[in-house]
Motif scaffolding. Structure first.
Motif, PDB file in Angstrom:
ATOM      1  N   GLU A 133     -28.689  26.084 -91.426  1.00  0.00           N
ATOM      2  CA  GLU A 133     -27.343  25.567 -91.747  1.00  0.00           C
ATOM      3  C   GLU A 133     -26.418  26.717 -92.137  1.00  0.00           C
ATOM      4  O   GLU A 133     -25.278  26.788 -91.683  1.00  0.00           O
ATOM      5  N   ALA A 134     -26.932  27.612 -92.967  1.00  0.00           N
ATOM      6  CA  ALA A 134     -26.141  28.764 -93.402  1.00  0.00           C
ATOM      7  C   ALA A 134     -25.804  29.649 -92.207  1.00  0.00           C
ATOM      8  O   ALA A 134     -24.651  30.074 -92.042  1.00  0.00           O
ATOM      9  N   GLN A 135     -26.796  29.904 -91.347  1.00  0.00           N
ATOM     10  CA  GLN A 135     -26.577  30.773 -90.193  1.00  0.00           C
ATOM     11  C   GLN A 135     -25.556  30.157 -89.237  1.00  0.00           C
ATOM     12  O   GLN A 135     -24.683  30.851 -88.721  1.00  0.00           O
ATOM     13  N   TYR A 136     -25.652  28.837 -89.013  1.00  0.00           N
ATOM     14  CA  TYR A 136     -24.687  28.147 -88.156  1.00  0.00           C
ATOM     15  C   TYR A 136     -23.277  28.311 -88.718  1.00  0.00           C
ATOM     16  O   TYR A 136     -22.333  28.650 -87.999  1.00  0.00           O
ATOM     17  N   PHE A 137     -23.139  28.086 -90.022  1.00  0.00           N
ATOM     18  CA  PHE A 137     -21.836  28.184 -90.678  1.00  0.00           C
ATOM     19  C   PHE A 137     -21.258  29.597 -90.527  1.00  0.00           C
ATOM     20  O   PHE A 137     -20.102  29.774 -90.160  1.00  0.00           O
TER      21      PHE A 137
END
Length: 195
Positions: free
Chosen positions: A129-133
């Motif tokens: 989720e963090a990487q996508y963001f």
């Protein structure tokens, strides 16, 4: 729309853009966030622009105004979000918006910026989720707290973090220094940084 400059622009090199989620933007109140931003300007020489929003459209409009109408935008290192929410959402006007939705609003607009969440919401992202963001927004990092403590707000640690961001370029070094100087508070509020 409430737009407040806490600076004389020629006195500062870097700025913080603060967006606070409120129940109603028409109701003017001076929150503790505003007072802390004023202290930040006086004590650390870090200027800020403060706006409130009560809808996702207001958040998007505020961001677009900043991006396209404020010629100092390149000097904003930190986008400071003071909003309610849970794990990987923010809440505006009783609606929850996921980090994926927020990433799409911020798409490509956060290059080199740190998005920092106050501990009014828990920041608890899975690695993907963090990487996508970060990939979608172009942000340098997302930071916040694993604990939304009702009796302890994150203002003191927020100010220390913002101050270190002005002095140190590397986000890992910033976090290490923050933990060295404010270890107990970092542990109590569970300071987190995704980069």
């Amino acid at each position: 729309m409430n737009l407040q400059h806490n600076y004389n622009s020629e006195d500062y090199e870097q700025f913080i853009f603060c967006l606070e989620g409120v129940p109603d933007v028409e109701v003017m109140t001076v929150t503790s966030v505003v007072k802390n931003l004023e202290q930040l300007a006086v004590e650390h020489g870090i200027a800020s622009i403060y706006k409130t929003c009560d809808t996702i459209e207001g958040l998007e409009e505020s961001l677009n105004t900043l991006l396209y109408d404020d010629h100092n935008f390149k000097d904003y290192e930190i986008i400071y979000l003071v909003m309610q929410g849970k794990r990987n959402t923010i809440c505006l006007h009783d609606y929850y918006y996921s980090f994926e939705e927020i990433a799409e609003i911020f798409e490509g607009k956060m290059k080199g910026k740190i998005l920092h969440f106050a501990n009014t919401k828990v920041l608890d992202l899975k690695e993907e989720e963090a990487q996508y963001f970060l990939d979608i927004t172009g942000a340098l990092a997302v930071s916040g707290y694993g604990v939304a403590h009702k009796n302890i707000d994150s203002n003191l640690l927020d100010k220390a973090f913002f101050s270190l961001c002005q002095e140190i370029d590397d986000v890992v070094d910033i976090v290490e220094e923050l933990h060295q100087k404010h270890y107990a508070l970092c542990k109590l509020l569970d300071f987190r940084l995704y980069y």
